[in-house]
Design a protein around this motif. Structure first.
Motif, short mmCIF file in Angstrom:
data_model
loop_
_atom_site.label_atom_id
_atom_site.label_comp_id
_atom_site.label_asym_id
_atom_site.label_seq_id
_atom_site.Cartn_x
_atom_site.Cartn_y
_atom_site.Cartn_z
N LYS A 22 0.81 -1.22 0.00
CA LYS A 22 0.00 0.00 0.00
C LYS A 22 0.84 1.27 0.00
N GLU A 103 4.51 17.71 6.14
CA GLU A 103 3.21 17.91 6.81
C GLU A 103 2.42 19.00 6.10
N HIS A 106 0.78 17.74 3.05
CA HIS A 106 -0.46 17.00 3.26
C HIS A 106 -1.66 17.92 3.38
N ARG A 107 -1.41 19.18 3.77
CA ARG A 107 -2.50 20.15 3.86
C ARG A 107 -2.62 20.95 2.56
N ARG A 202 -0.64 18.55 -9.57
CA ARG A 202 -0.73 17.09 -9.55
C ARG A 202 -1.72 16.62 -8.49
N HIS A 204 -0.98 16.26 -5.16
CA HIS A 204 -0.35 15.82 -3.92
C HIS A 204 1.15 16.13 -3.95
N ASP B 5 3.34 9.41 -10.95
CA ASP B 5 3.02 10.77 -10.51
C ASP B 5 1.59 10.93 -9.99
N ILE B 6 0.73 9.92 -10.23
CA ILE B 6 -0.62 10.06 -9.67
C ILE B 6 -0.93 8.99 -8.63
N VAL B 7 0.04 8.13 -8.34
CA VAL B 7 -0.19 7.11 -7.31
C VAL B 7 -0.26 7.78 -5.95
N GLU B 8 -1.18 7.38 -5.14
CA GLU B 8 -1.20 7.91 -3.78
C GLU B 8 -1.81 6.93 -2.81
N TYR B 9 -0.98 6.31 -2.00
CA TYR B 9 -1.49 5.35 -1.02
C TYR B 9 -1.14 5.76 0.40
N SER B 10 -0.45 6.88 0.58
CA SER B 10 0.00 7.26 1.92
C SER B 10 -1.17 7.24 2.90
N LEU B 11 -0.89 6.78 4.11
CA LEU B 11 -1.96 6.67 5.10
C LEU B 11 -2.55 8.04 5.42
N ASP B 12 -1.66 9.03 5.57
CA ASP B 12 -2.17 10.37 5.88
C ASP B 12 -1.97 11.25 4.65
N TYR B 13 -2.52 10.81 3.59
CA TYR B 13 -2.37 11.49 2.30
C TYR B 13 -2.73 12.96 2.41
N HIS B 14 -3.96 13.26 2.73
CA HIS B 14 -4.34 14.65 2.97
C HIS B 14 -4.91 14.75 4.38
N HIS B 15 -4.57 15.82 5.06
CA HIS B 15 -5.25 16.03 6.33
C HIS B 15 -5.57 17.51 6.50
N GLU B 17 -6.39 21.07 8.95
CA GLU B 17 -5.60 21.87 9.88
C GLU B 17 -5.53 21.22 11.27
N GLY B 20 -3.31 18.31 11.32
CA GLY B 20 -1.96 18.84 11.14
C GLY B 20 -1.37 19.30 12.46
N HIS B 82 8.17 8.21 8.89
CA HIS B 82 6.81 7.65 8.88
C HIS B 82 6.77 6.14 8.76
N GLU B 86 3.47 3.10 8.39
CA GLU B 86 3.26 2.27 7.20
C GLU B 86 2.70 0.90 7.62
#
Lengths: 232, 124
Positions: A22, A103, A106-107, A202, A204, B5-15, B17, B20, B82, B86
């Protein structure tokens, strides 16, 4: 993990239509590279230990870090290990600014990413310049004069103790310094991409995370160099 | 072709404020911890040098350095890189072979070094 899987489409999955562990392909490969690089450093530091403990008692004593690294720039005071500690601190702080850049990524906060990444580059440059100064001081030896070649510490001649001691100094800190140099280079390239808005478009900032992994690795190696070369 | 360039599996991909803030709190905690450990190491290096302490104390200090180094390395790898966030399988795939191999390398080189040390001292 079902939420993460929702992002996967046919264009992003690996050949087997799924992603092992993953994580993205690039991140996994960065980890593979770091493991192999860590083995190189592990080999270097192990051989340092070997040379140190095989060193016969009839030969010169292996020097102590606190007896060799006693100088501070712009002053003549006796300050054992203080400058090395400063360099360690700089690297830790630049690691922190890097993790703050990740960090902020991510925001999707482009401004903050630029700020923290730029500070990381500055930290790396301070470390590199510190290393130049440290090498100059080490080569010059106790008299502090680099012009008098015969009493300098070089690969063939060491005023502090066994020649191997200065060989390992140049190899270990030099190899690490080269990693810092490439790390600063990568950070600069990624910083340029961030400023041009490439990652924002992109969707991200994973590229920041990938160079971040490399940069933290450089800090990680220094933690071990600091212990095994300077302290023990 | 695999489009990285478009793969995204990170656990905290977007978060957001709020999340954060939590992440940053952890980062600052680790920063303080790493700095304090480094300061302790340097102070011990300056004031309890090999030349002023007894051999037994020096061995204890060396073990202490090793422990502190592992602590620092652990925080850097698990928090800054990180790896702690994982998947477990990834974490152990990275750490286990490396740790095993390095432990073996250290063991074998320490053994051989002490052997060579004795040989040299005997025949010099």
């Amino acid at each position: 993990m079902s939420a993460a899987n929702a992002h996967v489409d046919s264009a992003t999955a690996w050949g087997g239509k799924t992603s092992p562990f993953k994580v993205s392909y690039g991140k996994l490969m960065m980890w593979f590279f770091l493991v192999s690089d860590a083995l190189t450093f592990g080999g270097l530091l192990s051989s340092l230990g070997f040379a140190k403990y095989a060193n016969p008692e009839t030969s010169l004593d292996w020097p102590l870090g606190e007896a060799v690294f006693t100088h501070l720039p712009f002053t003549h005071m006796h300050a054992p290990l203080i400058y090395v500690a400063f360099m360690t601190f700089i690297l830790i702080v630049s690691s922190v600014t890097m993790v703050l850049a990740v960090e902020a990524g991510h925001r999707m906060d482009k401004k903050a990413v630029i700020k923290w990444l730029a500070l990381t580059v500055v930290g790396g440059l301070i470390f590199l310049l510190s290393q130049v100064w440290e090498w100059k001081t080490f080569i010059a030896g106790p008299d502090g004069r680099i012009e008098t070649w015969f009493d300098n510490s070089t690969l063939q001649h060491n005023v502090y103790g066994p020649t191997l001691y200065s060989n390992f100094f140049f190899f270990v800190t030099g190899f690490h310094g080269f990693h810092v140099f490439t790390g600063v280079l990568f950070n600069l390239l990624v910083l340029r991409q961030v400023m041009r808005g490439v990652y924002h478009k992109r969707g991200h900032y994973e590229m920041v995370e990938k160079v971040g992994l490399y940069w933290h690795f450089v800090d990680l190696v220094w933690v071990f160099v600091f212990t095994f070369y300077y302290l023990i | 072709m695999v489009r990285d360039d478009i793969v995204e599996y990170s656990l905290d991909y977007h978060h957001n404020e709020e999340q954060g803030k939590k992440v940053r709190k952890k980062i600052y905690f680790v920063t303080v911890l790493l700095s304090v450990v480094t300061i302790v190491e340097v102070l011990v290096g300056i004031y309890w040098s090999k030349t002023v302490v007894s051999p037994g104390v020096w061995t204890a200090i060396k073990v202490g350095y090793l422990v502190l180094t592992i602590v620092k390395a652990g925080y850097i790898v698990l928090v800054f890189m990180h790896l702690g966030d994982e998947q477990k399988s990834l974490k152990y795939m990275i750490l286990a072979p490396y740790v095993l191999f390095i432990l073996y390398l250290f063991f074998i080189l320490a053994t051989e070094a002490s052997y060579i040390h004795n040989i040299w001292n005997t025949f010099h």
